[in-house]
Design a protein around this motif. Sequence first.
Motif, PDB file in Angstrom:
ATOM      1  N   PHE A   1      12.380  62.475   0.371  1.00  0.00           N
ATOM      2  CA  PHE A   1      12.703  63.476   1.413  1.00  0.00           C
ATOM      3  C   PHE A   1      14.525  63.510   0.837  1.00  0.00           C
ATOM      4  CE2 PHE A   1      10.573  61.177   4.529  1.00  0.00           C
ATOM      5  CZ  PHE A   1      10.203  60.214   4.194  1.00  0.00           C
TER       6      PHE A   1
ATOM      7  N   TYR B   1      17.484  65.664   3.121  1.00  0.00           N
ATOM      8  CA  TYR B   1      18.104  66.021   4.063  1.00  0.00           C
ATOM      9  C   TYR B   1      19.606  67.403   3.605  1.00  0.00           C
ATOM     10  CZ  TYR B   1      15.566  62.448   6.643  1.00  0.00           C
ATOM     11  OH  TYR B   1      14.123  61.591   6.808  1.00  0.00           O
TER      12      TYR B   1
ATOM     13  N   GLN C   1      23.027  68.498   5.580  1.00  0.00           N
ATOM     14  CA  GLN C   1      24.052  67.957   6.467  1.00  0.00           C
ATOM     15  C   GLN C   1      24.681  68.763   6.472  1.00  0.00           C
ATOM     16  OE1 GLN C   1      25.911  64.401   5.404  1.00  0.00           O
ATOM     17  NE2 GLN C   1      26.215  63.964   7.765  1.00  0.00           N
TER      18      GLN C   1
ATOM     19  N   GLY D   1      27.449  68.026  10.297  1.00  0.00           N
ATOM     20  CA  GLY D   1      27.497  66.628  10.608  1.00  0.00           C
ATOM     21  C   GLY D   1      26.480  66.183  10.617  1.00  0.00           C
ATOM     22  N   GLU D   2      24.865  66.526  11.414  1.00  0.00           N
ATOM     23  CA  GLU D   2      23.742  66.602  12.190  1.00  0.00           C
ATOM     24  C   GLU D   2      23.364  66.043  10.048  1.00  0.00           C
ATOM     25  OE1 GLU D   2      25.386  68.834  12.744  1.00  0.00           O
ATOM     26  OE2 GLU D   2      23.676  70.257  13.149  1.00  0.00           O
ATOM     27  N   MET D   3      22.167  64.878  10.342  1.00  0.00           N
ATOM     28  CA  MET D   3      21.143  65.001   9.633  1.00  0.00           C
ATOM     29  C   MET D   3      20.299  65.916   9.246  1.00  0.00           C
ATOM     30  SD  MET D   3      22.732  63.589   6.505  1.00  0.00           S
ATOM     31  CE  MET D   3      21.271  62.727   5.649  1.00  0.00           C
TER      32      MET D   3
ATOM     33  N   PHE E   1      16.089  66.935   8.902  1.00  0.00           N
ATOM     34  CA  PHE E   1      15.076  66.500   7.682  1.00  0.00           C
ATOM     35  C   PHE E   1      14.442  67.854   7.032  1.00  0.00           C
ATOM     36  CE2 PHE E   1      11.494  65.075   5.636  1.00  0.00           C
ATOM     37  CZ  PHE E   1      10.382  66.027   6.014  1.00  0.00           C
TER      38      PHE E   1
ATOM     39  N   TYR F   1       9.434  66.949   2.366  1.00  0.00           N
ATOM     40  CA  TYR F   1       8.730  65.571   2.338  1.00  0.00           C
ATOM     41  C   TYR F   1       7.314  65.063   1.058  1.00  0.00           C
ATOM     42  CZ  TYR F   1       5.772  61.563   2.266  1.00  0.00           C
ATOM     43  OH  TYR F   1       5.012  60.027   1.572  1.00  0.00           O
TER      44      TYR F   1
ATOM     45  N   PHE G   1      21.518  65.650   0.520  1.00  0.00           N
ATOM     46  CA  PHE G   1      20.841  64.722  -0.155  1.00  0.00           C
ATOM     47  C   PHE G   1      19.018  64.055  -0.208  1.00  0.00           C
ATOM     48  CE2 PHE G   1      25.022  62.449   1.329  1.00  0.00           C
ATOM     49  CZ  PHE G   1      25.455  62.919   2.218  1.00  0.00           C
TER      50      PHE G   1
ATOM     51  N   LEU H   1      14.803  53.374   3.726  1.00  0.00           N
ATOM     52  CA  LEU H   1      15.531  54.900   3.219  1.00  0.00           C
ATOM     53  C   LEU H   1      16.296  54.203   2.108  1.00  0.00           C
ATOM     54  CD1 LEU H   1      14.878  58.162   5.490  1.00  0.00           C
ATOM     55  CD2 LEU H   1      13.791  57.764   3.472  1.00  0.00           C
TER      56      LEU H   1
ATOM     57  N   PHE I   1      19.798  56.568  -0.048  1.00  0.00           N
ATOM     58  CA  PHE I   1      19.987  58.250  -0.459  1.00  0.00           C
ATOM     59  C   PHE I   1      20.793  58.050  -1.508  1.00  0.00           C
ATOM     60  CE2 PHE I   1      19.307  59.992   3.528  1.00  0.00           C
ATOM     61  CZ  PHE I   1      18.969  59.393   4.618  1.00  0.00           C
ATOM     62  N   GLY I   2      21.022  59.502  -1.611  1.00  0.00           N
ATOM     63  CA  GLY I   2      21.889  59.688  -3.123  1.00  0.00           C
ATOM     64  C   GLY I   2      23.408  60.044  -2.279  1.00  0.00           C
ATOM     65  N   LYS I   3      24.147  60.520  -3.620  1.00  0.00           N
ATOM     66  CA  LYS I   3      25.169  60.834  -3.117  1.00  0.00           C
ATOM     67  C   LYS I   3      25.379  62.016  -2.457  1.00  0.00           C
ATOM     68  CE  LYS I   3      27.554  57.021  -5.452  1.00  0.00           C
ATOM     69  NZ  LYS I   3      28.658  56.536  -6.481  1.00  0.00           N
TER      70      LYS I   3
ATOM     71  N   TYR J   1      22.222  53.569  10.257  1.00  0.00           N
ATOM     72  CA  TYR J   1      23.088  53.636   8.907  1.00  0.00           C
ATOM     73  C   TYR J   1      24.450  54.138   9.458  1.00  0.00           C
ATOM     74  CZ  TYR J   1      18.280  54.956   7.216  1.00  0.00           C
ATOM     75  OH  TYR J   1      17.540  54.645   7.210  1.00  0.00           O
TER      76      TYR J   1
ATOM     77  N   GLY K   1      31.930  60.802   1.011  1.00  0.00           N
ATOM     78  CA  GLY K   1      31.383  61.154  -0.716  1.00  0.00           C
ATOM     79  C   GLY K   1      30.229  60.294  -0.909  1.00  0.00           C
ATOM     80  N   MET K   2      29.787  59.620   0.053  1.00  0.00           N
ATOM     81  CA  MET K   2      28.084  58.714   0.380  1.00  0.00           C
ATOM     82  C   MET K   2      27.438  58.908   0.782  1.00  0.00           C
ATOM     83  SD  MET K   2      29.351  56.040  -1.925  1.00  0.00           S
ATOM     84  CE  MET K   2      27.998  54.741  -1.446  1.00  0.00           C
ATOM     85  N   GLY K   3      26.014  58.615  -0.081  1.00  0.00           N
ATOM     86  CA  GLY K   3      24.522  58.780   1.483  1.00  0.00           C
ATOM     87  C   GLY K   3      25.087  57.612   2.287  1.00  0.00           C
TER      88      GLY K   3
ATOM     89  N   PHE L   1      24.889  56.660  12.133  1.00  0.00           N
ATOM     90  CA  PHE L   1      23.408  57.604  12.153  1.00  0.00           C
ATOM     91  C   PHE L   1      23.274  56.206  12.536  1.00  0.00           C
ATOM     92  CE2 PHE L   1      24.833  62.046  11.470  1.00  0.00           C
ATOM     93  CZ  PHE L   1      25.833  61.699  10.179  1.00  0.00           C
TER      94      PHE L   1
END
Lengths: 115, 113
Positions: A35, A37, A39, A43-45, A47, A50, A91, A103, A105-107, B35, B40-42, B90
Amino acid sequence: AQKITQTQPGMFVQEKEAVTLDCTYDTSDQSYGLFWYKQPSSGEMIFLIYQGSYDEQNATEGRYSLNFQKARKSANLVISASQLGDSAMYFCAMRGRRGNNRLAFGKGNQVVVIP
Amino acid sequence: NAGVTQTPKFQVLKTGQSMTLQCAQDMNHNSMYWYRQDPGMGLRLIYYSASEGTTDKGEVPNGYNVSRLNKREFSLRLESAAPSQTSVYFCAISESVRGETQYFGPGTRLLVL
């Protein structure tokens, strides 16, 4: 366990140009999902797109496409014709085997679109 | 935000205080998640609920409790807040735990002094 790696530094992109965001992953699962995402600074995530591990074609959603290279374990996001509103953190995330929808997540990748 | 609401939007707590973060959805989805996102992080999964009446630990559950009150609502409780719990929280939903996309709420910013 799943691991997502996003290592690109922040990127500046000219408006109307394309940008590619790198994502590599590591998993021992045969079935998984990837996935992306967005941001924004609010601040919202949100989508975006996929890709399933068994999907033969790369996923596309409007200006977003996912360049899925299974053998290399990469799932890069391509944004075509960048717009100012694309400025955000992006992300990459991965879901493991079915029945466990956690899920990982990466950074994130920071993108700034400049006019 | 796909019909996911979170309250409050912002909160400041002192160390040792307790509070409950609320999440509600109007999408009739079965699965709900909490979550946290640190600078700096996911995002990292705290707890999830596959369906009404069930809850399971995620990656970072220590210091938190959850309640799946009904199909619509999933709350996260900090019994004794610590500065390490300063974060953005979240809530997310999906149709089930079988791999569908998760949709996120707007987040709650928590500062623990």
